[in-house]
Design a protein around this motif. Structure first.
Motif, PDB file in Angstrom:
ATOM      1  N   PRO A 118       0.814  -1.225   0.000  1.00 38.07           N
ATOM      2  CA  PRO A 118       0.000   0.000   0.000  1.00 38.07           C
ATOM      3  C   PRO A 118       0.850   1.278   0.000  1.00 38.07           C
ATOM      4  O   PRO A 118       0.508   2.256  -0.655  1.00 38.07           O
ATOM      5  CB  PRO A 118      -0.829  -0.117   1.274  1.00 38.07           C
ATOM      6  CG  PRO A 118      -0.945  -1.595   1.502  1.00 38.07           C
ATOM      7  CD  PRO A 118       0.397  -2.141   1.068  1.00 38.07           C
ATOM      8  N   LYS A 119       1.987   1.264   0.709  1.00 31.86           N
ATOM      9  CA  LYS A 119       2.890   2.431   0.694  1.00 31.86           C
ATOM     10  C   LYS A 119       3.461   2.641  -0.703  1.00 31.86           C
ATOM     11  O   LYS A 119       3.570   3.767  -1.175  1.00 31.86           O
ATOM     12  CB  LYS A 119       4.048   2.237   1.684  1.00 31.86           C
ATOM     13  CG  LYS A 119       3.689   2.404   3.120  1.00 31.86           C
ATOM     14  CD  LYS A 119       4.964   2.264   3.948  1.00 31.86           C
ATOM     15  CE  LYS A 119       4.679   2.135   5.403  1.00 31.86           C
ATOM     16  NZ  LYS A 119       5.915   1.915   6.169  1.00 31.86           N
ATOM     17  N   ARG A 121       2.097   1.741  -3.537  1.00 26.26           N
ATOM     18  CA  ARG A 121       1.001   2.251  -4.374  1.00 26.26           C
ATOM     19  C   ARG A 121       0.787   3.750  -4.133  1.00 26.26           C
ATOM     20  O   ARG A 121       0.565   4.508  -5.075  1.00 26.26           O
ATOM     21  CB  ARG A 121      -0.304   1.501  -4.102  1.00 26.26           C
ATOM     22  CG  ARG A 121      -0.352   0.140  -4.717  1.00 26.26           C
ATOM     23  CD  ARG A 121      -0.865   0.224  -6.113  1.00 26.26           C
ATOM     24  NE  ARG A 121      -0.779  -1.092  -6.733  1.00 26.26           N
ATOM     25  CZ  ARG A 121      -0.780  -1.275  -8.023  1.00 26.26           C
ATOM     26  NH1 ARG A 121      -0.873  -0.256  -8.835  1.00 26.26           N
ATOM     27  NH2 ARG A 121      -0.682  -2.476  -8.521  1.00 26.26           N
ATOM     28  N   ARG A 122       0.820   4.181  -2.871  1.00 26.10           N
ATOM     29  CA  ARG A 122       0.650   5.610  -2.580  1.00 26.10           C
ATOM     30  C   ARG A 122       1.777   6.424  -3.214  1.00 26.10           C
ATOM     31  O   ARG A 122       1.558   7.531  -3.712  1.00 26.10           O
ATOM     32  CB  ARG A 122       0.581   5.853  -1.070  1.00 26.10           C
ATOM     33  CG  ARG A 122      -0.761   5.468  -0.460  1.00 26.10           C
ATOM     34  CD  ARG A 122      -0.920   5.957   0.971  1.00 26.10           C
ATOM     35  NE  ARG A 122       0.048   5.408   1.901  1.00 26.10           N
ATOM     36  CZ  ARG A 122      -0.072   4.246   2.529  1.00 26.10           C
ATOM     37  NH1 ARG A 122      -1.123   3.485   2.319  1.00 26.10           N
ATOM     38  NH2 ARG A 122       0.854   3.847   3.378  1.00 26.10           N
ATOM     39  N   GLY A 123       2.993   5.883  -3.211  1.00 25.42           N
ATOM     40  CA  GLY A 123       4.110   6.565  -3.856  1.00 25.42           C
ATOM     41  C   GLY A 123       3.906   6.690  -5.357  1.00 25.42           C
ATOM     42  O   GLY A 123       4.190   7.737  -5.947  1.00 25.42           O
ATOM     43  N   VAL A 125       0.983   6.764  -6.871  1.00 20.56           N
ATOM     44  CA  VAL A 125      -0.094   7.743  -7.059  1.00 20.56           C
ATOM     45  C   VAL A 125       0.457   9.162  -6.909  1.00 20.56           C
ATOM     46  O   VAL A 125       0.107  10.057  -7.681  1.00 20.56           O
ATOM     47  CB  VAL A 125      -1.248   7.487  -6.070  1.00 20.56           C
ATOM     48  CG1 VAL A 125      -2.230   8.640  -6.044  1.00 20.56           C
ATOM     49  CG2 VAL A 125      -1.968   6.185  -6.428  1.00 20.56           C
ATOM     50  N   ARG A 126       1.353   9.373  -5.958  1.00 22.19           N
ATOM     51  CA  ARG A 126       1.945  10.703  -5.774  1.00 22.19           C
ATOM     52  C   ARG A 126       2.730  11.117  -7.018  1.00 22.19           C
ATOM     53  O   ARG A 126       2.598  12.234  -7.508  1.00 22.19           O
ATOM     54  CB  ARG A 126       2.861  10.726  -4.545  1.00 22.19           C
ATOM     55  CG  ARG A 126       3.388  12.131  -4.224  1.00 22.19           C
ATOM     56  CD  ARG A 126       4.531  12.129  -3.227  1.00 22.19           C
ATOM     57  NE  ARG A 126       5.747  11.558  -3.746  1.00 22.19           N
ATOM     58  CZ  ARG A 126       6.549  12.135  -4.649  1.00 22.19           C
ATOM     59  NH1 ARG A 126       6.248  13.299  -5.159  1.00 22.19           N
ATOM     60  NH2 ARG A 126       7.655  11.550  -5.039  1.00 22.19           N
ATOM     61  N   ASP A 129       0.267  11.888  -9.751  1.00 24.32           N
ATOM     62  CA  ASP A 129      -0.462  13.147  -9.530  1.00 24.32           C
ATOM     63  C   ASP A 129       0.382  14.373  -9.869  1.00 24.32           C
ATOM     64  O   ASP A 129      -0.165  15.415 -10.221  1.00 24.32           O
ATOM     65  CB  ASP A 129      -0.970  13.237  -8.091  1.00 24.32           C
ATOM     66  CG  ASP A 129      -2.182  12.345  -7.840  1.00 24.32           C
ATOM     67  OD1 ASP A 129      -2.739  11.796  -8.820  1.00 24.32           O
ATOM     68  OD2 ASP A 129      -2.557  12.196  -6.665  1.00 24.32           O
TER      69      ASP A 129
END
Length: 145
Positions: A118-119, A121-123, A125-126, A129
């Motif tokens: 999950p970390k 994936r968040r990276g 997405v960042r 973005d």
């Protein structure tokens, strides 16, 4: 998998790519980054881990020169300064990143099974973005006449 963190250069393949960039002639660095991004963005049948790791690292380098970007990651990135990267690499980096995060990428499959998935994936997405910012919500404006 020689990985020690979730950052784009926190693996053996990306760290080796950084060394290759440092050892290359200055005029070869942009073409090297472009080739890595093109291979990943081409939408191969299945993107294997080494290609995906290099693409994530190349994307981080593109973002490092983006006005809304930031440093390329850990201390395992290139030591030598990169020349200015052409703005059109941003579109290519976005396409490559979409392939890296997609279901036909071995790296994404492995991270989805990992505790830190999950970390990671968040990276991703960042990074995405910054390259393709989400549109802010539209606010309705009423004008009195």
């Amino acid at each position: 998998m020689g990985t020690w963190g979730i950052g784009p250069f926190d693996n053996d393949t990306a760290a080796d790519f950084a060394v290759d960039l440092d050892e290359a002639a200055a005029a070869e660095r942009v073409p090297m980054i472009r080739r890595v991004l093109e291979r990943a963005a081409a939408g191969a049948e299945f993107l294997e881990i080494p290609e995906a790791e290099r693409a994530a690292a190349a994307t981080a380098l593109v973002l490092a020169q983006h006005p809304a970007g930031g440093p390329s990651g850990s201390g395992y990135g290139p030591s030598e300064p990169l020349p200015p990267l052409p703005a059109e690499l941003r579109t290519l980096a976005l396409a490559a990143l979409d392939q890296v995060a997609g279901g036909l990428c071995e790296l994404a499959v492995v991270w989805d099974q990992a505790v830190d998935g999950p970390k990671w994936r968040r990276g991703v997405v960042r990074l995405r973005d910054v390259l393709d910012p989400p549109l802010p919500p539209q606010r309705e404006v009423l004008f009195a006449l």
